[in-house]
Motif scaffolding. Sequence first.
Motif, mmCIF file in Angstrom:
data_model
loop_
_atom_site.group_PDB
_atom_site.id
_atom_site.type_symbol
_atom_site.label_atom_id
_atom_site.label_comp_id
_atom_site.label_asym_id
_atom_site.label_seq_id
_atom_site.Cartn_x
_atom_site.Cartn_y
_atom_site.Cartn_z
ATOM 1 N N GLY A 72 -2.266 9.776 6.718
ATOM 2 C CA GLY A 72 -2.434 8.913 5.564
ATOM 3 C C GLY A 72 -2.017 7.479 5.866
ATOM 4 O O GLY A 72 -1.240 7.232 6.791
ATOM 5 N N ARG A 73 -2.553 6.549 5.107
ATOM 6 C CA ARG A 73 -2.142 5.154 5.227
ATOM 7 C C ARG A 73 -1.346 4.791 3.984
ATOM 8 O O ARG A 73 -1.834 4.895 2.864
ATOM 9 N N HIS A 74 -0.106 4.375 4.197
ATOM 10 C CA HIS A 74 0.754 4.051 3.072
ATOM 11 C C HIS A 74 0.366 2.705 2.464
ATOM 12 O O HIS A 74 -0.113 1.799 3.144
ATOM 13 N N GLY A 75 0.581 2.597 1.159
ATOM 14 C CA GLY A 75 0.261 1.382 0.434
ATOM 15 C C GLY A 75 0.628 1.554 -1.021
ATOM 16 O O GLY A 75 1.532 2.324 -1.360
ATOM 17 N N VAL A 76 -0.074 0.861 -1.890
ATOM 18 C CA VAL A 76 0.209 0.980 -3.315
ATOM 19 C C VAL A 76 -0.679 2.059 -3.928
ATOM 20 O O VAL A 76 -1.688 2.470 -3.355
ATOM 21 N N GLY A 77 -0.264 2.534 -5.099
ATOM 22 C CA GLY A 77 -0.978 3.602 -5.763
ATOM 23 C C GLY A 77 -0.534 4.973 -5.305
ATOM 24 O O GLY A 77 -1.294 5.944 -5.389
ATOM 25 N N GLU A 78 0.717 5.079 -4.836
ATOM 26 C CA GLU A 78 1.213 6.362 -4.334
ATOM 27 C C GLU A 78 2.728 6.466 -4.542
ATOM 28 O O GLU A 78 3.405 5.487 -4.866
ATOM 29 N N VAL A 79 3.234 7.679 -4.344
ATOM 30 C CA VAL A 79 4.672 7.888 -4.242
ATOM 31 C C VAL A 79 5.090 7.436 -2.856
ATOM 32 O O VAL A 79 4.629 7.989 -1.847
ATOM 33 N N GLY A 80 5.938 6.429 -2.789
ATOM 34 C CA GLY A 80 6.348 5.893 -1.500
ATOM 35 C C GLY A 80 7.473 6.668 -0.860
ATOM 36 O O GLY A 80 7.437 6.962 0.333
ATOM 37 N N LEU A 159 7.741 4.997 -6.845
ATOM 38 C CA LEU A 159 6.310 4.717 -6.904
ATOM 39 C C LEU A 159 6.052 3.306 -6.391
ATOM 40 O O LEU A 159 6.714 2.356 -6.814
ATOM 41 N N ARG A 160 5.080 3.179 -5.482
ATOM 42 C CA ARG A 160 4.642 1.855 -5.020
ATOM 43 C C ARG A 160 3.349 1.516 -5.739
ATOM 44 O O ARG A 160 2.327 2.195 -5.553
ATOM 45 N N LEU A 161 3.378 0.456 -6.537
ATOM 46 C CA LEU A 161 2.232 0.120 -7.378
ATOM 47 C C LEU A 161 1.885 -1.355 -7.237
ATOM 48 O O LEU A 161 2.755 -2.198 -7.008
ATOM 49 N N LYS A 162 0.608 -1.664 -7.402
ATOM 50 C CA LYS A 162 0.179 -3.061 -7.381
ATOM 51 C C LYS A 162 0.733 -3.802 -8.596
ATOM 52 O O LYS A 162 1.164 -4.943 -8.510
ATOM 53 N N SER A 216 1.081 11.883 3.061
ATOM 54 C CA SER A 216 0.923 11.308 1.722
ATOM 55 C C SER A 216 1.355 12.309 0.658
ATOM 56 O O SER A 216 1.134 13.520 0.794
ATOM 57 N N VAL A 217 1.916 11.792 -0.426
ATOM 58 C CA VAL A 217 2.165 12.613 -1.602
ATOM 59 C C VAL A 217 0.859 12.756 -2.376
ATOM 60 O O VAL A 217 0.206 11.763 -2.694
ATOM 61 N N HIS A 218 0.488 13.986 -2.666
ATOM 62 C CA HIS A 218 -0.733 14.257 -3.428
ATOM 63 C C HIS A 218 -0.495 14.042 -4.914
ATOM 64 O O HIS A 218 -1.314 13.428 -5.605
ATOM 65 N N PRO A 261 -1.973 4.784 -14.764
ATOM 66 C CA PRO A 261 -2.612 3.472 -14.608
ATOM 67 C C PRO A 261 -2.458 2.887 -13.212
ATOM 68 O O PRO A 261 -3.322 2.146 -12.739
ATOM 69 N N GLY A 262 -1.359 3.205 -12.535
ATOM 70 C CA GLY A 262 -1.142 2.678 -11.192
ATOM 71 C C GLY A 262 -1.823 3.467 -10.102
ATOM 72 O O GLY A 262 -1.728 3.112 -8.926
ATOM 73 N N GLY A 263 -2.487 4.578 -10.455
ATOM 74 C CA GLY A 263 -3.242 5.357 -9.484
ATOM 75 C C GLY A 263 -2.586 6.640 -9.040
ATOM 76 O O GLY A 263 -3.217 7.457 -8.370
ATOM 77 N N VAL A 264 -1.312 6.853 -9.362
ATOM 78 C CA VAL A 264 -0.610 8.065 -8.941
ATOM 79 C C VAL A 264 -1.022 9.228 -9.841
ATOM 80 O O VAL A 264 -1.138 9.070 -11.059
ATOM 81 N N LEU A 265 -1.238 10.398 -9.237
ATOM 82 C CA LEU A 265 -1.565 11.596 -9.997
ATOM 83 C C LEU A 265 -0.288 12.248 -10.498
ATOM 84 O O LEU A 265 0.596 12.589 -9.703
#
Length: 310
Positions: A72-80, A159-162, A216-218, A261-265
């Motif tokens: 996975g590629r880490h970034g925003v919209g995920e559990v960091g 959570l890493r979010l934009k 990645s966290v699903h 809203p930030g993309g995390v499930l």
Amino acid sequence: MLDQIKGLHHVTSMARDARQNNAFFTKKLGLRRVKKTVNFDAPDVYHLYYADELGTPGSVMTYFPFPNIGRGRHGVGEVGTTVYSVPEGTLAYWEKRFADQGVTGLSRDESFGEKRLGFAGPDGDGFALVENKADTRAPWAKGNVPSDEAIRGFHSVSLRLKDGGATEELLKFMGYEEVDTSGTVKRLALKDGNGANIVDIESLPGAAFADLGAGSVHHVAFAVENRARQLEVRKALIDTGYQVTPVIDRDYFWAIYFRTPGGVLFEVATSEPGFDRDEDTAHLGEALKLPSQHQHLRAYLEQHLQKLED
């Protein structure tokens, strides 16, 4: 504002190698494998659960190990970062243990007045240990980590979010309250939760979006007591405008899912029926357990699934 949420239930991530994943969580972290089953939608892939003795909500890390999946590629919209709670004064023990066992990504820091040890999982997963003297939860006492140093359960997820604003409002609707801020990180917590009470939101407006893969966290799941409370949460979320799945039977809990809203499930999971519904407590995680719709595949799966231990 909802009052049914009791904290984190579980965190589910992706991995590349089931055997390596199992060894990391049971040998290096000293957690108990409380269930060995398969992915409902891809039965040729394991679903492995690691937790305390009983698989108590707030302690359960789960994995889908997809062979040959890309990193996975880490970034925003995920559990960091997924953060575990350990007793006060134990980070030196863990730092030496991890160094001796070849765990990578070790870093010491202090955040929100708490001492932290960051480390990486086998696929570059982001983890940390936090010293928490107030955590009275019992550890898995029969692992290979002494009880005085052992992991108690989750402390938090980050959570890493934009843009964290809308997700912050969602969490406040779910019963969380803002308790502190440190730089670009805002901390929200439940007053009376299950011990895994904290969600940190890091806003990174200039960062690229994450790509799902190994490490990645699903999804991250929040705990409710039972199905009645879950239905109350589902109705409230739908009334607020969220697209929420029907209730899905996951054998050891019932689940609903929705995208933040930030993309995390996010998932909301019940604390019932628990991991002992099909195994004696003394033997959790030992036998391969299959969802009813996949029982006919047992002979094939027992032959073709990777052996987790010698």
